[in-house]
Write a protein that holds these residues in place. Structure first.
Motif, mmCIF file in Angstrom:
data_model
loop_
_atom_site.group_PDB
_atom_site.id
_atom_site.type_symbol
_atom_site.label_atom_id
_atom_site.label_comp_id
_atom_site.label_asym_id
_atom_site.label_seq_id
_atom_site.Cartn_x
_atom_site.Cartn_y
_atom_site.Cartn_z
ATOM 1 N N TRP A 63 41.775 39.629 38.136
ATOM 2 C CA TRP A 63 42.282 40.376 36.999
ATOM 3 C C TRP A 63 43.862 40.088 36.622
ATOM 4 O O TRP A 63 44.489 40.927 36.166
ATOM 5 C CB TRP A 63 42.213 41.813 37.816
ATOM 6 C CG TRP A 63 42.626 41.772 39.158
ATOM 7 C CD1 TRP A 63 43.949 41.562 39.786
ATOM 8 C CD2 TRP A 63 41.585 41.527 40.384
ATOM 9 N NE1 TRP A 63 43.695 41.765 41.061
ATOM 10 C CE2 TRP A 63 42.312 41.475 41.602
ATOM 11 C CE3 TRP A 63 40.293 41.644 40.352
ATOM 12 C CZ2 TRP A 63 41.763 41.475 42.673
ATOM 13 C CZ3 TRP A 63 39.620 41.575 41.503
ATOM 14 C CH2 TRP A 63 40.672 41.746 42.716
ATOM 15 N N ARG A 67 43.917 43.209 31.028
ATOM 16 C CA ARG A 67 43.310 44.333 31.596
ATOM 17 C C ARG A 67 42.332 44.807 30.457
ATOM 18 O O ARG A 67 42.096 45.784 29.885
ATOM 19 C CB ARG A 67 44.258 45.424 31.491
ATOM 20 C CG ARG A 67 45.140 45.263 32.811
ATOM 21 C CD ARG A 67 44.763 45.260 33.955
ATOM 22 N NE ARG A 67 45.575 45.042 34.968
ATOM 23 C CZ ARG A 67 45.852 43.886 35.706
ATOM 24 N NH1 ARG A 67 45.006 42.740 35.196
ATOM 25 N NH2 ARG A 67 46.509 43.792 36.746
ATOM 26 N N ARG A 68 41.201 43.784 29.932
ATOM 27 C CA ARG A 68 40.407 44.097 29.020
ATOM 28 C C ARG A 68 39.091 43.258 29.469
ATOM 29 O O ARG A 68 39.033 42.497 30.327
ATOM 30 C CB ARG A 68 40.705 43.610 27.478
ATOM 31 C CG ARG A 68 40.828 42.202 27.321
ATOM 32 C CD ARG A 68 41.450 41.761 26.367
ATOM 33 N NE ARG A 68 41.646 40.290 25.980
ATOM 34 C CZ ARG A 68 40.928 39.316 25.435
ATOM 35 N NH1 ARG A 68 39.557 39.793 25.412
ATOM 36 N NH2 ARG A 68 41.049 38.237 25.323
ATOM 37 N N GLU A 69 38.011 43.696 28.758
ATOM 38 C CA GLU A 69 36.664 43.462 29.277
ATOM 39 C C GLU A 69 36.441 42.084 28.746
ATOM 40 O O GLU A 69 36.639 41.662 27.557
ATOM 41 C CB GLU A 69 35.650 44.282 28.742
ATOM 42 C CG GLU A 69 34.259 43.645 29.256
ATOM 43 C CD GLU A 69 33.099 44.688 28.795
ATOM 44 O OE1 GLU A 69 31.920 44.404 29.303
ATOM 45 O OE2 GLU A 69 33.596 45.550 27.900
ATOM 46 N N GLU A 159 38.237 46.907 34.891
ATOM 47 C CA GLU A 159 38.697 48.130 34.225
ATOM 48 C C GLU A 159 40.110 47.794 34.026
ATOM 49 O O GLU A 159 40.593 46.844 34.389
ATOM 50 C CB GLU A 159 38.526 49.492 35.058
ATOM 51 C CG GLU A 159 37.113 49.740 35.331
ATOM 52 C CD GLU A 159 36.404 50.042 33.974
ATOM 53 O OE1 GLU A 159 37.192 50.442 32.763
ATOM 54 O OE2 GLU A 159 35.141 50.078 33.948
ATOM 55 N N GLU A 160 41.109 48.766 33.263
ATOM 56 C CA GLU A 160 42.132 48.574 33.077
ATOM 57 C C GLU A 160 43.093 48.563 34.124
ATOM 58 O O GLU A 160 44.507 47.996 34.096
ATOM 59 C CB GLU A 160 42.646 49.504 31.854
ATOM 60 C CG GLU A 160 42.005 49.358 30.700
ATOM 61 C CD GLU A 160 42.509 50.411 29.736
ATOM 62 O OE1 GLU A 160 43.145 51.572 30.037
ATOM 63 O OE2 GLU A 160 42.129 50.553 28.394
ATOM 64 N N ASN A 161 42.827 49.078 35.313
ATOM 65 C CA ASN A 161 43.664 49.090 36.213
ATOM 66 C C ASN A 161 43.540 47.683 37.333
ATOM 67 O O ASN A 161 44.069 47.586 38.235
ATOM 68 C CB ASN A 161 43.427 50.374 37.144
ATOM 69 C CG ASN A 161 42.158 50.585 37.641
ATOM 70 O OD1 ASN A 161 41.278 49.552 37.504
ATOM 71 N ND2 ASN A 161 41.961 51.661 38.283
ATOM 72 N N ARG A 197 36.471 56.680 35.074
ATOM 73 C CA ARG A 197 37.872 56.985 35.342
ATOM 74 C C ARG A 197 37.889 57.407 36.778
ATOM 75 O O ARG A 197 39.271 57.328 37.289
ATOM 76 C CB ARG A 197 38.560 58.016 34.443
ATOM 77 C CG ARG A 197 37.893 59.391 34.639
ATOM 78 C CD ARG A 197 38.444 60.514 33.990
ATOM 79 N NE ARG A 197 37.755 61.933 34.099
ATOM 80 C CZ ARG A 197 36.639 62.302 33.407
ATOM 81 N NH1 ARG A 197 36.288 61.699 32.721
ATOM 82 N NH2 ARG A 197 36.448 63.744 33.914
ATOM 83 N N HIS A 202 35.786 52.835 41.505
ATOM 84 C CA HIS A 202 36.695 51.599 41.405
ATOM 85 C C HIS A 202 36.793 50.699 42.476
ATOM 86 O O HIS A 202 37.198 51.199 43.653
ATOM 87 C CB HIS A 202 37.992 51.797 41.007
ATOM 88 C CG HIS A 202 38.018 52.551 39.604
ATOM 89 N ND1 HIS A 202 39.307 52.823 38.866
ATOM 90 C CD2 HIS A 202 37.034 52.801 38.667
ATOM 91 C CE1 HIS A 202 39.087 53.396 37.811
ATOM 92 N NE2 HIS A 202 37.642 53.606 37.633
#
Length: 209
Positions: A63, A67-69, A159-161, A197, A202
């Motif tokens: 990661w 932070r994108r797919e 995910e973005e995190n 979310r 996560h």
């Protein structure tokens, strides 16, 4: 009338290169060779994005590049040994009875998982110690399955995190995805109660120690 004539130099035909010219050419060749050695090398058809991903995966930081797919084409057929560590500090386990739950123990025997990519962005998760597959029923209940069925397929997404989420591929609740999730006490949450979310959904895929 005066005619312009180029200044005499060692580069004129028939004259040897002066020492300064030879030095400049050698430095240019060394610079080009050094730069080329840092370029990623991949098979024909590899995109720059997938090459960057492979470099990060080798470093254990999948990661670290955004932070994108991402595109998962290069992971098809890939098998990874990981421990899924939730954002609320539980390791996902599947025991011999098929019970799914979270453990605080980092080296719990039942937490070592084999994550296999079966298609683009879709994985199958299997316990190494028990041989059972992580599965989700139509009602959103997590369980360990002795057989590989459509219930065992999950869509893996970063995910973005920087954490991963795992949504059941086969089942949805009111048109929305149902996620693998561990509650505050390590108990699995029903898929119909989960959202992308939620921290409980996560996970960090951690290398086994």
């Amino acid at each position: 009338m005066c005619k312009w004539a180029p200044p005499s130099s060692g580069l004129q035909q028939g004259l040897p290169l002066q020492p300064l010219h030879r030095t400049c050419l050698l430095l240019a060749l060394v610079a080009c060779t050094t730069f080329a050695s840092f370029l990623p090398v991949g098979s024909e058809g590899d995109s720059q994005e997938s090459l960057l991903w492979n470099s990060a995966e080798t470093a254990g930081l999948p990661w670290a590049l955004g932070r994108r797919e991402w595109s998962y084409h290069h992971l098809e057929g890939d098998v990874r040994l990981r421990r899924l560590y939730s954002a609320n500090k539980f390791f996902l386990t599947i025991d011999r009875t098929g019970r799914v739950r979270g453990s605080r123990r980092r080296n719990h025997t039942d937490s070592l998982l084999e994550i296999r990519s079966v298609s683009v962005g879709v994985v199958v998760i299997r316990s190494v110690s028990t041989g059972l597959y992580l599965a989700m029923s139509k009602k959103g209940t997590l369980y360990g399955s002795a057989e590989y069925t459509a219930d065992c397929q999950f869509r893996e997404r970063i995910e973005e995190n920087g954490y991963n989420t795992y949504a059941a591929l086969r089942w949805k609740h009111r048109g929305g995805p149902m996620f693998v999730s561990l509650g505050g006490r390590g108990r699995p949450r029903g898929g119909h109660r989960t959202r992308r979310r939620h921290r409980s959904a996560h996970f960090l895929p951690m290398l086994p120690s």
